[in-house]
Design an enzyme around this catalytic site. Structure first.
Site, PDB file in Angstrom:
ATOM      1  N   HIS A 159       0.710  -1.137   0.124  1.00 16.25           N
ATOM      2  CA  HIS A 159      -0.127   0.020   0.289  1.00 16.25           C
ATOM      3  C   HIS A 159       1.021   1.152   0.151  1.00 16.25           C
ATOM      4  O   HIS A 159       1.761   1.442   0.898  1.00 16.25           O
ATOM      5  CB  HIS A 159      -0.695   0.061   1.311  1.00 16.25           C
ATOM      6  CG  HIS A 159      -2.002   1.140   1.195  1.00 16.25           C
ATOM      7  ND1 HIS A 159      -3.174   1.007   0.530  1.00 16.25           N
ATOM      8  CD2 HIS A 159      -1.592   2.446   1.568  1.00 16.25           C
ATOM      9  CE1 HIS A 159      -3.833   2.151   0.926  1.00 16.25           C
ATOM     10  NE2 HIS A 159      -3.097   3.057   1.285  1.00 16.25           N
ATOM     11  N   CYS A 160       0.817   2.138  -1.069  1.00 15.23           N
ATOM     12  CA  CYS A 160       1.749   3.323  -1.207  1.00 15.23           C
ATOM     13  C   CYS A 160       0.761   4.488  -0.903  1.00 15.23           C
ATOM     14  O   CYS A 160      -0.115   4.815  -1.560  1.00 15.23           O
ATOM     15  CB  CYS A 160       2.182   3.265  -2.301  1.00 15.23           C
ATOM     16  SG  CYS A 160       3.029   4.961  -2.736  1.00 15.23           S
TER      17      CYS A 160
END
Length: 308
Positions: A159-160
């Site tokens: 998850h960025c």
């Protein structure tokens, strides 16, 4: 909720349901078909802040390059060529960022672990499938649950927060393009900064920019720092993503040292799977497959995405 022919276990690891047997939300019911046609957007405060900050930093770099370095230049073609190149890179980077942020990364539908769905899988007697206890879905192979998106994501890499989304099966291509174009734009900005400093030192500081010398120096120094940070971060991420695609292994699988239960693709097969089709210039185009959707601001309670 097991049926007579199979067992359902509330565990999150080593799922036996393969991607070929994955749940097709577009074909199950009108409600689920409508859900599949939504614009994906995660309502996470940290992620939205990082995404806005990313855009502001890119626009700042574009402002300095255009109005501090190129427009005051006496070399017409130098200004035109570098202006076109840098602005094209900026547009491609921001377009890739938008598509990464607004594309469903491969979310498994919530609550699909129903008796009707189990029967539709036509499982063999005694076969075990796995359910995520957090979003009550049947987990396909290589899917992982994201606590921020509140969904299980197929081939979730990570998850960025900078794109306010997970990087998964359906949007990894756009994330790779985003990191590549930001890295190229950063290198271009650093080269222009170097040339601008040389030109100002050799000539008159009052003539090399429309801004005062102190303001020009401050703007260029901040741009250099931004370019170095952005280039370092995005170049590392780009290399990591290409390595993961070629090895057919996500970052989560690598960190967890998960033994592959799937047949790994060859390097070019993995690239073609992510970018779509044989190698071509279309791989570099973030607009491929884009279509306009009508956005309605009616978020459902408990859902992380807006509806269309």
């Amino acid at each position: 909720m097991p049926s007579s022919g199979h067992r359902l276990r509330d565990v999150e690891h080593h799922p036996l349901l393969t991607g070929d047997d994955s749940y097709d939300s577009a074909a199950s019911s009108p409600a689920e078909a409508d859900a599949a046609d939504r614009v994906w957007f995660i309502r996470d405060g940290c992620g939205m802040t990082c995404a806005v900050l990313t855009w502001l930093l890119v626009l700042y770099a574009d402002f300095v390059v255009t109005f501090v370095m190129l427009l005051p230049s006496k070399d017409f073609w130098y200004s035109v060529v570098n202006g076109v190149v840098f602005n094209c890179l900026a547009v491609l980077a921001l377009s890739s960022h938008l598509r990464t942020m607004l594309t469903d990364p491969g979310a498994v539908p919530k609550g699909n672990a129903t008796k009707e769905y189990m029967e539709s899988l036509q499982l063999k007697p005694g076969e075990v499938i796995y359910k995520c206890p957090k979003c009550c879905c049947v987990k396909p192979e290589r899917a992982h649950h994201c606590s921020i998106c509140k969904r299980c994501i197929r081939k979730m890499d990570h998850h960025c927060p900078w794109v306010n989304n997970c990087v998964g099966e359906k949007n990894q291509r756009f994330f790779v393009l985003f990191t590549m174009y930001i890295a190229l734009a950063s290198v271009h900005a650093l080269v222009l900064c170097g040339l601008q400093f040389i030109a100002c030192v050799r000539g008159q500081w009052t003539e090399c920019s429309d801004f005062s010398p102190p303001v020009t120096v401050i703007l260029l120094i901040f741009l250099c720092l931004e370019g170095l940070l952005f280039f370092t971060f995005t170049a590392v991420m780009f290399g990591t993503q290409i390595h993961s695609i070629c090895n057919d292994e996500t970052e989560i699988e690598r960190l967890k040292s998960e033994k592959p239960t799937w047949e790994r693709r060859l390097r070019w097969e993995g690239m073609k799977s992510v970018f779509g089709g044989p190698p071509s210039l279309l791989w570099m185009n973030p607009f491929v497959g884009f279509r306009f959707r009508r956005l309605q601001t009616r978020p459902r309670k408990g859902a992380p995405e807006f509806s269309v």
